[in-house]
Write an enzyme that holds these catalytic residues in place. Structure first.
Site, PDB file in Angstrom:
ATOM      1  N   ASP A  11       0.839  -1.196   0.000  1.00  0.00           N
ATOM      2  CA  ASP A  11       0.000   0.000   0.000  1.00  0.00           C
ATOM      3  C   ASP A  11       0.874   1.247   0.000  1.00  0.00           C
ATOM      4  O   ASP A  11       1.789   1.376   0.833  1.00  0.00           O
ATOM      5  CB  ASP A  11      -0.887   0.041   1.243  1.00  0.00           C
ATOM      6  CG  ASP A  11      -1.955  -1.045   1.249  1.00  0.00           C
ATOM      7  OD1 ASP A  11      -2.145  -1.701   0.203  1.00  0.00           O
ATOM      8  OD2 ASP A  11      -2.593  -1.231   2.303  1.00  0.00           O
ATOM      9  N   GLY A  37      -3.221  -5.459   0.985  1.00  0.00           N
ATOM     10  CA  GLY A  37      -3.925  -6.509   0.247  1.00  0.00           C
ATOM     11  C   GLY A  37      -4.938  -7.125   1.185  1.00  0.00           C
ATOM     12  O   GLY A  37      -4.615  -7.444   2.345  1.00  0.00           O
ATOM     13  N   GLY A 227     -19.866   0.349   9.855  1.00  0.00           N
ATOM     14  CA  GLY A 227     -19.029   1.401  10.400  1.00  0.00           C
ATOM     15  C   GLY A 227     -19.298   1.648  11.873  1.00  0.00           C
ATOM     16  O   GLY A 227     -19.284   0.724  12.698  1.00  0.00           O
ATOM     17  N   GLY A 230     -21.676  -0.496  14.014  1.00  0.00           N
ATOM     18  CA  GLY A 230     -21.363  -1.870  14.375  1.00  0.00           C
ATOM     19  C   GLY A 230     -21.621  -2.840  13.237  1.00  0.00           C
ATOM     20  O   GLY A 230     -21.450  -2.499  12.069  1.00  0.00           O
ATOM     21  N   ASP A 252      -7.033   6.376  10.833  1.00  0.00           N
ATOM     22  CA  ASP A 252      -7.020   5.817   9.481  1.00  0.00           C
ATOM     23  C   ASP A 252      -7.915   4.583   9.480  1.00  0.00           C
ATOM     24  O   ASP A 252      -7.668   3.635  10.221  1.00  0.00           O
ATOM     25  CB  ASP A 252      -5.580   5.449   9.090  1.00  0.00           C
ATOM     26  CG  ASP A 252      -5.446   4.913   7.671  1.00  0.00           C
ATOM     27  OD1 ASP A 252      -6.474   4.826   6.961  1.00  0.00           O
ATOM     28  OD2 ASP A 252      -4.318   4.585   7.271  1.00  0.00           O
ATOM     29  N   THR A 254      -8.321   2.586   6.946  1.00  0.00           N
ATOM     30  CA  THR A 254      -7.836   1.566   6.018  1.00  0.00           C
ATOM     31  C   THR A 254      -7.569   0.260   6.756  1.00  0.00           C
ATOM     32  O   THR A 254      -6.846   0.243   7.745  1.00  0.00           O
ATOM     33  CB  THR A 254      -6.531   2.032   5.330  1.00  0.00           C
ATOM     34  OG1 THR A 254      -6.725   3.318   4.768  1.00  0.00           O
ATOM     35  CG2 THR A 254      -6.118   1.051   4.240  1.00  0.00           C
ATOM     36  N   ASP A 258     -10.918  -5.438   6.955  1.00  0.00           N
ATOM     37  CA  ASP A 258     -10.112  -6.665   6.906  1.00  0.00           C
ATOM     38  C   ASP A 258      -9.802  -7.170   8.311  1.00  0.00           C
ATOM     39  O   ASP A 258      -9.752  -8.387   8.549  1.00  0.00           O
ATOM     40  CB  ASP A 258      -8.802  -6.406   6.145  1.00  0.00           C
ATOM     41  CG  ASP A 258      -9.050  -6.088   4.683  1.00  0.00           C
ATOM     42  OD1 ASP A 258     -10.056  -6.565   4.136  1.00  0.00           O
ATOM     43  OD2 ASP A 258      -8.228  -5.368   4.093  1.00  0.00           O
ATOM     44  N   GLY A 293      -2.135   3.019   8.498  1.00  0.00           N
ATOM     45  CA  GLY A 293      -1.726   1.802   7.815  1.00  0.00           C
ATOM     46  C   GLY A 293      -2.692   0.669   8.066  1.00  0.00           C
ATOM     47  O   GLY A 293      -3.281   0.565   9.151  1.00  0.00           O
TER      48      GLY A 293
END
Length: 311
Positions: A11, A37, A227, A230, A252, A254, A258, A293
Site C-alpha cells: 500500500d 492486500g 461502520g 457496528g 485511518d 484503512t 479486513d 496503515g
C-alpha cells in the site's frame, strides 16, 4: 487452522486535506508504504489474535519477484503465517494507491499485478484439509475463488467470503453459484445493496433488508458491517444479532474491514457462535483505526482481550 486464499499488496498511502474529486489534483506532503492486500491483511489480523500461535494461519497467494514481493513475504512470516502456498511469479507485486483525508476516510485504487495469477491449485489439499475455516475476498480471480470454496466445502471446511470489492457480476445464477459454497458472507452496507440487486431482491437503501433477503434466499449467514453502527448477523430464518462498535476518533480506517474479517474467522475457528465472534471482530476493527496503515494497528490477542474486558 485458518487458511486465507487471496491478495497480497504493498500500500502506498498519502494523507490529504480532502480526497480529490474527478479531474482534481490535491497535494500531500509525503507518501508512506505499508503492507496490505485484503488477503494479507485478513491473514495478519487472524494471526495476531491467535492464542500464542496455537491457532495456525496459512496464506495462499501470489507476489512478484521484486522488492515489494520479498518484503511482503517477510512480513507475513514475521507475523507467524505459513507462507508455503504463496507463489512467486513474473508479474509485479500488487499495489494499492490510497489517499486518507483529515476525517480518516479513504479512497483506494488497486493495481492487481501478481494477484491475478493466483490459482486454486496453489493451495494444496494437504494444507486445506487441516483448515477449520477458509477465508476468501474478491481481489483475485473469481473462478479460482469458486473452485477453492467448492473444494473446502467438500472437505468440511467452513467458508467465510468477504464480498469486497464488488466484482462485475451481473447474473443471478453467478451470485447463486458463489453463495452456494458460502457459510458466512461478510459485506458492508454498500456491498449488501449491490449483492441484493444482483440476486434480484433489491432493497432500496435498506442494507438490513438486503442482508435478510440474501440470507433467506441463499441459506448462508449474512453479516453486514456498518461502520460506527457496528455489525449485524442475519441468519436464514431471519434471526438477527448486533455487535456495537467502540466509540473512537479514527486516525485511518484503512484495513478496518479486513481486521473485522480476520478476527471473525479466528473466532469461528475457535468455536465461538457468530454473534460472539462478531463482537470481538468489531472491537478489533475499532482498535485498528487508531494507527495509520492497514496492518499497523491490528491488535494482538492480549490487547484485544484487555480492551473487551474494560468495555
Amino acid at each position: 487452522m485458518i487458511v486465507i486464499f487471496g491478495s497480497i499488496n504493498m500500500d502506498l498511502v498519502a494523507r490529504v486535506q480532502r480526497i480529490a474529486r474527478p479531474g482534481e489534483t490535491v497535494l500531500s506532503r509525503r507518501a508512506d508504504s505499508f503492507f496490505g492486500g485484503k488477503g494479507s491483511n485478513q491473514a495478519v489480523a487472524a494471526a495476531r489474535v491467535s492464542h500464542g500461535g496455537r491457532m495456525r494461519v496459512a496464506m495462499a497467494g501470489a507476489v512478484g519477484n521484486d522488492p515489494f514481493g520479498m518484503a511482503c513475504l517477510k512480513n507475513l512470516e514475521e507475523n507467524g503465517i505459513d507462507v508455503s502456498a504463496i507463489r512467486v511469479t513474473d508479474e509485479p507485486t500488487g499495489c494499492a494507491f490510497i489517499t486518507v483525508d483529515e476525517a480518516g476516510e479513504n479512497a483506494i485504487t488497486v493495481a492487481s499485478g501478481a494477484n491475478m495469477a493466483l490459482r486454486s491449485a496453489d493451495l494444496p489439499d494437504s494444507l486445506l484439509s487441516k483448515a477449520a475455516v477458509l477465508v476468501l475476498q474478491m481481489e483475485v480471480p473469481i473462478a479460482e475463488n469458486l473452485e477453492v470454496a467448492a473444494r473446502a466445502r467438500r472437505a468440511g471446511v467452513k467458508v467465510v467470503w468477504n464480498f469486497a470489492p464488488v466484482p462485475p457480476i451481473k447474473e443471478r445464477s453467478a451470485m447463486a453459484e458463489l453463495l452456494a459454497v458460502t457459510d458466512v458472507l461478510v459485506v458492508n452496507e454498500h456491498e449488501a445493496l449491490a449483492v441484493a440487486d444482483i440476486a434480484g431482491t433489491p432493497a432500496g437503501e435498506d442494507y438490513l433488508k438486503a442482508g435478510s433477503a440474501i440470507s433467506s434466499s441463499f441459506g448462508s449467514i449474512c453479516i453486514v458491517t456498518a461502520g460506527s453502527r457496528g455489525a449485524y448477523a442475519i441468519a436464514p430464518d431471519g434471526t438477527q444479532a448486533h455487535a456495537t462498535a467502540r466509540p473512537i476518533v479514527p486516525v485511518d480506517t484503512t484495513g478496518a474491514g479486513d481486521t473485522f474479517v480476520g478476527v471473525l474467522a479466528n473466532g469461528i475457528a475457535e468455536g465461538l457462535e457468530v454473534g460472539r465472534a462478531m463482537e470481538r471482530a468489531c472491537a478489533a476493527a475499532s482498535l485498528s483505526c487508531l494507527t495509520a496503515g492497514a496492518q499497523a494497528g491490528m491488535p494482538k490477542r492480549q490487547v484485544l482481550d484487555q480492551h473487551l474486558s474494560q468495555a
